[in-house]
Design a protein around this motif. Structure first.
Motif, mmCIF file in Angstrom:
data_model
loop_
_atom_site.group_PDB
_atom_site.id
_atom_site.type_symbol
_atom_site.label_atom_id
_atom_site.label_comp_id
_atom_site.label_asym_id
_atom_site.label_seq_id
_atom_site.Cartn_x
_atom_site.Cartn_y
_atom_site.Cartn_z
ATOM 1 N N GLU A 66 50.192 22.807 27.375
ATOM 2 C CA GLU A 66 50.537 22.165 26.113
ATOM 3 C C GLU A 66 51.151 22.854 25.054
ATOM 4 O OE1 GLU A 66 48.371 18.389 23.328
ATOM 5 O OE2 GLU A 66 47.125 20.014 24.416
ATOM 6 N N THR A 107 41.575 18.079 30.286
ATOM 7 C CA THR A 107 41.598 16.446 29.824
ATOM 8 C C THR A 107 40.525 15.739 30.463
ATOM 9 O OG1 THR A 107 43.773 16.623 29.297
ATOM 10 C CG2 THR A 107 42.889 14.433 29.406
ATOM 11 N N ASP A 109 39.041 11.973 31.056
ATOM 12 C CA ASP A 109 39.288 10.559 30.580
ATOM 13 C C ASP A 109 38.252 9.798 30.337
ATOM 14 O OD1 ASP A 109 42.520 10.695 31.051
ATOM 15 O OD2 ASP A 109 41.911 11.149 32.962
ATOM 16 N N LYS A 114 41.588 9.820 25.707
ATOM 17 C CA LYS A 114 41.557 11.210 26.376
ATOM 18 C C LYS A 114 41.330 12.132 25.397
ATOM 19 C CE LYS A 114 45.765 10.488 29.227
ATOM 20 N NZ LYS A 114 45.003 10.687 30.522
ATOM 21 N N ARG A 116 40.584 16.249 25.149
ATOM 22 C CA ARG A 116 41.459 17.119 25.667
ATOM 23 C C ARG A 116 40.995 18.464 24.903
ATOM 24 N NH1 ARG A 116 46.895 15.502 25.824
ATOM 25 N NH2 ARG A 116 46.479 14.879 27.913
ATOM 26 N N ASN A 118 41.917 22.801 24.523
ATOM 27 C CA ASN A 118 42.824 23.815 25.055
ATOM 28 C C ASN A 118 42.577 25.048 24.583
ATOM 29 O OD1 ASN A 118 43.864 24.284 22.282
ATOM 30 N ND2 ASN A 118 44.636 21.967 22.420
ATOM 31 N N TRP A 162 41.509 14.266 20.554
ATOM 32 C CA TRP A 162 41.163 12.811 20.962
ATOM 33 C C TRP A 162 41.873 11.902 20.730
ATOM 34 C CZ3 TRP A 162 37.719 8.795 18.438
ATOM 35 C CH2 TRP A 162 37.407 7.840 19.230
#
Length: 204
Positions: A66, A107, A109, A114, A116, A118, A162
């Motif tokens: 990302e 991620t 679900d 989602k 996520r 990082n 989110w």
């Protein structure tokens, strides 16, 4: 002609390989740059608006990348061998900063949303020039050298977002990122330069 054909083939290839699995993201955060400089000379830790753009690839599954690029401007002065944030009336250099973040994304679900997380590495690229009305051009040179010396541009990044559906093809939601100033820590400046960023993100 060959260059044009090559460019068109490259664009077509990228579209063919990634278009169905790539989401573009637009970020609208408020960002704080932590300063631990001498408060008699330094401005308080600057808080700025730092819009950005990036992408998520692939946009489905647990693991993705990302990358993003945010930018903002600020003022600096030179004091006692350090570049410090400055109030507008005391500024020597006006700087344009680009924060390039390249994290891995993980991620989860949850129903239609989602969550996520990082983590990765980031680079803060800062370019200063003499502010209007200022005369200390030598200080601007020192400020730019300070930005790039002792790896002060290098950060470790982390964050969470989110995302919830906005339309059938887009999502939006809050996010928070932090950037740990590795170079400043090794330069024995503590957490000077740490960046905290929070705002809204839209993906399409």
């Amino acid at each position: 002609m060959k260059k044009i054909v090559f460019a068109l083939l490259l664009i077509f290839s990228i579209n063919f390989l990634f278009a169905r699995t790539l989401d573009f993201t637009f970020k609208f955060p408020t960002t704080m740059y932590l300063s631990n400089g001498d408060k008699e000379y330094s401005a308080p830790s600057p808080v700025v608006f730092s819009p950005g753009i990036g992408f998520v690839w692939p946009n489905e599954g647990f693991l993705a990348i990302e990358p993003s690029l945010n930018f903002y401007s600020s003022y600096y002065l030179w004091h006692d061998g350090r570049a410090l944030p400055a109030e507008i009336e005391n500024r020597t250099a006006t700087t344009l900063s680009f924060l390039l973040d390249v994290p891995a994304a993980f991620t989860l679900d949850i129903k239609n949303t989602k969550l996520r997380f990082n983590a990765g590495a980031a680079m803060l690229c800062r370019f200063g020039w003499l502010s209007n009305g200022a005369t200390e051009s030598d200080d601007v040179t020192a400020i730019n050298q300070y930005f790039w010396s002792k790896a002060r541009f290098f950060y470790l990044s982390g964050g969470v977002s989110w995302m919830v559906p906005l339309t059938s093809t887009s999502k939006f939601g809050p996010f928070f990122n932090f950037y740990l100033p590795v170079g400043s820590i090794f330069a024995r400046e503590g957490l000077n330069g740490m960046i905290l960023s929070a705002g809204l993100k839209v993906s399409i």
